[in-house]
Design an enzyme around this catalytic site. Structure first.
Site, PDB file in Angstrom:
ATOM      1  N   THR A  29       0.847  -1.195   0.000  1.00 22.55           N
ATOM      2  CA  THR A  29       0.000   0.000   0.000  1.00 22.55           C
ATOM      3  C   THR A  29       0.883   1.245   0.000  1.00 22.55           C
ATOM      4  O   THR A  29       2.025   1.198   0.443  1.00 22.55           O
ATOM      5  CB  THR A  29      -0.933   0.036   1.229  1.00 22.55           C
ATOM      6  OG1 THR A  29      -1.765   1.203   1.154  1.00 22.55           O
ATOM      7  CG2 THR A  29      -0.180   0.072   2.539  1.00 22.55           C
ATOM      8  N   ASP A  87     -12.859   8.568   7.413  1.00 25.90           N
ATOM      9  CA  ASP A  87     -13.220   8.274   8.810  1.00 25.90           C
ATOM     10  C   ASP A  87     -14.081   9.350   9.474  1.00 25.90           C
ATOM     11  O   ASP A  87     -15.016   9.012  10.214  1.00 25.90           O
ATOM     12  CB  ASP A  87     -11.960   8.018   9.653  1.00 25.90           C
ATOM     13  CG  ASP A  87     -11.384   6.630   9.406  1.00 25.90           C
ATOM     14  OD1 ASP A  87     -12.098   5.783   8.839  1.00 25.90           O
ATOM     15  OD2 ASP A  87     -10.226   6.401   9.772  1.00 25.90           O
ATOM     16  N   GLU A 116      -4.665   0.060 -10.671  1.00 21.80           N
ATOM     17  CA  GLU A 116      -6.036  -0.167 -10.199  1.00 21.80           C
ATOM     18  C   GLU A 116      -6.932  -0.317 -11.413  1.00 21.80           C
ATOM     19  O   GLU A 116      -7.373   0.674 -11.994  1.00 21.80           O
ATOM     20  CB  GLU A 116      -6.506   0.982  -9.289  1.00 21.80           C
ATOM     21  CG  GLU A 116      -5.727   1.011  -7.996  1.00 21.80           C
ATOM     22  CD  GLU A 116      -6.590   1.272  -6.768  1.00 21.80           C
ATOM     23  OE1 GLU A 116      -7.812   1.461  -6.882  1.00 21.80           O
ATOM     24  OE2 GLU A 116      -6.004   1.293  -5.659  1.00 21.80           O
ATOM     25  N   ASP A 164      -7.313  -3.410  -0.578  1.00 24.30           N
ATOM     26  CA  ASP A 164      -8.126  -2.465  -1.342  1.00 24.30           C
ATOM     27  C   ASP A 164      -9.410  -2.208  -0.562  1.00 24.30           C
ATOM     28  O   ASP A 164     -10.074  -3.144  -0.122  1.00 24.30           O
ATOM     29  CB  ASP A 164      -8.448  -3.012  -2.733  1.00 24.30           C
ATOM     30  CG  ASP A 164      -8.887  -1.890  -3.675  1.00 24.30           C
ATOM     31  OD1 ASP A 164      -8.408  -0.747  -3.510  1.00 24.30           O
ATOM     32  OD2 ASP A 164      -9.707  -2.134  -4.573  1.00 24.30           O
ATOM     33  N   HIS A 218     -13.907  -2.623   8.827  1.00 20.35           N
ATOM     34  CA  HIS A 218     -13.786  -3.469   7.634  1.00 20.35           C
ATOM     35  C   HIS A 218     -12.385  -4.068   7.548  1.00 20.35           C
ATOM     36  O   HIS A 218     -12.215  -5.254   7.333  1.00 20.35           O
ATOM     37  CB  HIS A 218     -14.115  -2.618   6.401  1.00 20.35           C
ATOM     38  CG  HIS A 218     -13.355  -1.314   6.334  1.00 20.35           C
ATOM     39  ND1 HIS A 218     -13.253  -0.452   7.404  1.00 20.35           N
ATOM     40  CD2 HIS A 218     -12.612  -0.751   5.348  1.00 20.35           C
ATOM     41  CE1 HIS A 218     -12.515   0.586   7.068  1.00 20.35           C
ATOM     42  NE2 HIS A 218     -12.107   0.426   5.833  1.00 20.35           N
ATOM     43  N   ARG A 219     -11.359  -3.230   7.755  1.00 18.02           N
ATOM     44  CA  ARG A 219      -9.974  -3.723   7.651  1.00 18.02           C
ATOM     45  C   ARG A 219      -9.669  -4.685   8.795  1.00 18.02           C
ATOM     46  O   ARG A 219      -9.056  -5.733   8.585  1.00 18.02           O
ATOM     47  CB  ARG A 219      -8.998  -2.526   7.673  1.00 18.02           C
ATOM     48  CG  ARG A 219      -7.519  -2.909   7.631  1.00 18.02           C
ATOM     49  CD  ARG A 219      -6.642  -1.743   7.230  1.00 18.02           C
ATOM     50  NE  ARG A 219      -7.035  -1.236   5.927  1.00 18.02           N
ATOM     51  CZ  ARG A 219      -7.767  -0.135   5.749  1.00 18.02           C
ATOM     52  NH1 ARG A 219      -8.126   0.629   6.781  1.00 18.02           N
ATOM     53  NH2 ARG A 219      -8.136   0.231   4.550  1.00 18.02           N
ATOM     54  N   GLY A 235      -8.607   9.347   5.694  1.00 15.42           N
ATOM     55  CA  GLY A 235      -9.597   9.224   4.625  1.00 15.42           C
ATOM     56  C   GLY A 235     -10.999   9.641   5.057  1.00 15.42           C
ATOM     57  O   GLY A 235     -11.214  10.722   5.623  1.00 15.42           O
TER      58      GLY A 235
HETATM   59  P1  ITT Z   1      -3.330   2.060  -1.724  1.00 18.53           P
HETATM   60  O1  ITT Z   1      -4.220   1.781  -2.921  1.00 18.53           O
HETATM   61  O2  ITT Z   1      -1.922   2.367  -2.075  1.00 18.53           O
HETATM   62  O3  ITT Z   1      -3.431   0.988  -0.679  1.00 18.53           O
HETATM   63  P2  ITT Z   1      -5.263   4.143  -1.150  1.00 18.53           P
HETATM   64  O4  ITT Z   1      -5.396   5.101  -0.008  1.00 18.53           O
HETATM   65  O5  ITT Z   1      -5.445   4.676  -2.544  1.00 18.53           O
HETATM   66  O6  ITT Z   1      -3.861   3.402  -0.994  1.00 18.53           O
HETATM   67  P3  ITT Z   1      -7.620   2.474  -1.486  1.00 18.53           P
HETATM   68  O7  ITT Z   1      -7.677   2.641  -2.961  1.00 18.53           O
HETATM   69  O8  ITT Z   1      -7.893   1.114  -0.937  1.00 18.53           O
HETATM   70  O9  ITT Z   1      -6.214   2.929  -0.901  1.00 18.53           O
HETATM   71  O10 ITT Z   1      -8.542   3.464  -0.697  1.00 18.53           O
HETATM   72  C1  ITT Z   1      -9.693   3.965  -1.240  1.00 18.53           C
HETATM   73  C2  ITT Z   1     -10.079   5.225  -0.531  1.00 18.53           C
HETATM   74  O11 ITT Z   1     -10.772   4.864   0.655  1.00 18.53           O
HETATM   75  C3  ITT Z   1      -8.961   6.163  -0.138  1.00 18.53           C
HETATM   76  O12 ITT Z   1      -9.440   7.461  -0.391  1.00 18.53           O
HETATM   77  C4  ITT Z   1      -8.769   5.920   1.337  1.00 18.53           C
HETATM   78  O13 ITT Z   1      -8.380   7.099   2.024  1.00 18.53           O
HETATM   79  C5  ITT Z   1     -10.166   5.488   1.760  1.00 18.53           C
HETATM   80  N1  ITT Z   1     -10.101   4.524   2.833  1.00 18.53           N
HETATM   81  C6  ITT Z   1      -9.615   3.255   2.784  1.00 18.53           C
HETATM   82  N2  ITT Z   1      -9.688   2.672   3.982  1.00 18.53           N
HETATM   83  C7  ITT Z   1     -10.216   3.600   4.813  1.00 18.53           C
HETATM   84  C8  ITT Z   1     -10.501   3.620   6.183  1.00 18.53           C
HETATM   85  O14 ITT Z   1     -10.238   2.582   6.965  1.00 18.53           O
HETATM   86  N3  ITT Z   1     -11.024   4.727   6.704  1.00 18.53           N
HETATM   87  C9  ITT Z   1     -11.284   5.803   5.936  1.00 18.53           C
HETATM   88  N4  ITT Z   1     -11.030   5.873   4.628  1.00 18.53           N
HETATM   89  C10 ITT Z   1     -10.494   4.781   4.074  1.00 18.53           C
END
Ligand code: ITT
Length: 212
Positions: free
Chosen positions: A6, A172, A32, A61, A195-196, A170
């Protein structure tokens, strides 16, 4: 050694709570691919990351799925955060949707170490045919090669609210679960129900058998 793939430091902090010290971040920006679901995107990313790293990889993801918007931003959550921003996603939801503005966070962890898997309740993605079809002639021959990937999914339900709290990352601040936004929770509280956290708990139960 397991590599957690990531570019997002927030994810790594949460993952390390579930995985032992034998894990390090692989800051690798995999392609992606476009898909309606997270599973094929994560599986494709895991194959690409495994070929790049040559050691076991776990791709994470995730996305925010807003019910009244047919799941948008879903797989496009990262793009929506970068272009609209989290507050604008809230404002859109508030303007367009009636309470309670139900939503869910989903996370798919995709594991690949180049070897086959025994049958188990967690799904196994065996190839990129769907993705290959979508990409037509541009598809690299190597990407069509079968490389099994095991998927672990976690989902948490909640609703979209005005931003509160400054923890997490993000979306949250605008995601409320049982009266508290994820950004108002401690890292441990969020991890316990998120979820994670749910996907990681499944992975952490299975992984020791794989390495025995
Ligand atoms: P990687 O793909 O490099 O892992 P990313 O931040 O782009 O990093 P994602 O595509 O999985 O990862 O994330 C999608 C979006 O959802 C991104 O804007 C994140 O900030 C948000 N996101 C993912 N998990 C989150 C969480 O636990 N809480 C809040 N926002 C989350």
């Amino acid at each position: 050694m397991l590599r957690y793939v990531t570019t997002n430091e927030g994810k790594v902090r949460e993952a390390l709570d579930y995985l032992d010290d034998d894990v390090t971040q692989l800051d690798f920006d995999y392609t992606e691919v476009q898909a309606a679901e997270l599973g094929p995107i994560a599986a494709h990313g895991a194959r690409e990351a495994y070929r790049y790293a040559g050691e076991p990889v776990l791709v994470d993801d995730a996305g925010l799925f807003i019910g009244g918007f047919d799941g948008f931003p879903g797989p496009y959550s990262s793009y929506a955060e970068d272009t609209l921003g989290v507050e604008a996603v809230y404002r859109l939801a508030a303007a367009e949707l009636d309470e309670p503005r139900r939503a869910s966070f989903r996370c798919v962890l995709a594991y690949c170490d180049g070897e086959e898997f025994e049958a188990s309740p967690d799904p196994i993605d065996r190839d990129d045919r769907t993705v290959a079809a979508a990409h037509g002639a541009e598809q690299d021959a190597q990407e069509t090669e079968a490389l099994p990937v095991k998927l672990f999914t976690g989902v948490v339900n909640g609703r979209i609210v005005a931003p509160r709290g400054d923890g997490g990352f993000g979306y949250d601040p605008i995601f409320e679960h049982d009266g508290t936004t994820f950004a108002e929770m401690s890292a441990t509280e969020k991890n316990g129900i998120s979820h994670r956290g749910r996907a990681l708990a499944k992975f952490a139960t299975w992984y020791p058998e794989r390495t025995e």
